[in-house]
Design an enzyme around this catalytic site. Structure first.
Site, PDB file in Angstrom:
ATOM      1  N   SER A 105       0.847  -1.191   0.000  1.00  0.00           N
ATOM      2  CA  SER A 105       0.000   0.000   0.000  1.00  0.00           C
ATOM      3  C   SER A 105       0.882   1.241   0.000  1.00  0.00           C
ATOM      4  CB  SER A 105      -0.886   0.005   1.248  1.00  0.00           C
ATOM      5  OG  SER A 105      -1.580   1.230   1.392  1.00  0.00           O
ATOM      6  N   TYR A 118      -2.204  -0.176  10.599  1.00  0.00           N
ATOM      7  CA  TYR A 118      -2.266  -0.600   9.200  1.00  0.00           C
ATOM      8  C   TYR A 118      -0.985  -0.222   8.463  1.00  0.00           C
ATOM      9  CZ  TYR A 118      -3.839  -1.060   4.383  1.00  0.00           C
ATOM     10  OH  TYR A 118      -3.945  -1.415   3.048  1.00  0.00           O
TER      11      TYR A 118
END
Length: 262
Positions: free
Chosen positions: A142, A155
């Site tokens: 990501s 995250y």
């Protein structure tokens, strides 16, 4: 058209919906056989039936929870005699919440799913690739692994870990003709945000930066079998993340309003 994929076998985790399901459809359209894993066997069964009917390739599925290492080992054992040409570690989830209030059990599940499960499956698939001196490992990371932002501490930490693991692994397997690629997308319009952002506001707030899963999948499928280090999407976020590496304080100062959209 990626001719490399014809009659190859691609293993995709997190394939029951979102980006994983789209990747499954697109590699099958290129003539690859698919092995799909996720927690939802009902969705996997439906998808494999669709793939076989639409593309005439072999498609199988296995229930596999990435937080259950015994289950990962069991599935890997079932695939011990299968030559996996491409492994796509796509399973993952996130929660957007401040570090101080994030339930620690959720943090543990995030690391188990996004990092430790990915590492264990890769460790189990890799020996056959090394023996054959062929293979491609694609880890869906990501842009959050490039720039950490408020409400994404856990995250982002998992995705930083995925990038670090991938970078080390790439060097380890380089002489064995095995490629390691990280795909680093910004926000994708999938059900990921049903969990990550209960308010439903984030995708609206980031607007033009939101990616379509079909586009991310297409760019990922296009590089399968090729020695590609990273795919970074969208272009604007890639530029910002590059600048962040050389002047983090400047980017954090001017990016305060953008970083606070969660």
């Amino acid at each position: 058209m990626n001719h490399f994929l014809k009659d190859k076998t691609v293993l995709i985790t997190g394939a029951s919906n979102g980006l994983g399901a789209e990747l499954a459809r697109q590699v099958a359209a290129q003539g690859a056989h698919t092995i799909l894993t996720a927690r939802s066997t009902e969705k996997l069964a439906s998808l494999t039936t669709q793939i076989q009917a639409d593309f005439g390739v072999i498609s199988t599925y296995h229930k596999m929870d990435m937080t259950n290492f015994a289950e990962i080992e069991e599935v890997a054992g079932k695939l011990a005699n299968t030559n996996i040409d491409v492994l796509v570690n796509c399973a993952g989830f996130g929660i957007f919440e401040e570090a101080v209030t994030t339930d620690f059990g959720t943090v543990e599940r995030m690391f188990d799913t996004n990092v430790l499960g990915l590492m264990r499956l890769t460790q189990l698939v890799l020996p056959k690739m090394l023996a054959r001196e062929a293979g491609h490992i694609i880890n869906i990371a990501s842009q959050a692994g490039k720039i950490a932002t408020p409400k994404s501490s856990a995250y982002s930490a998992t995705k930083f870990a995925v990038l670090g693991y991938s970078n080390a692994l790439r060097m380890e397997v380089k002489t064995s003709n095995i490629h390691v690629t990280t795909v680093n997308p910004g926000p994708i319009a999938t059900n990921f945000f049903d969990i990550a952002d209960a308010s439903g506001d984030y995708l609206k707030n980031v607007g033009f930066l939101v990616l379509k899963p079909e586009d991310v999948a297409a760019k990922t499928v296009a590089i399968m079998g090729k020695n590609k280090r990273e795919i970074n999407l969208p272009f604007a976020m890639n530029i910002i993340s590059r600048l962040y590496q050389v002047m983090p304080r400047v980017i954090e100062f001017f990016g305060k309003s953008a970083f606070g959209k969660k």
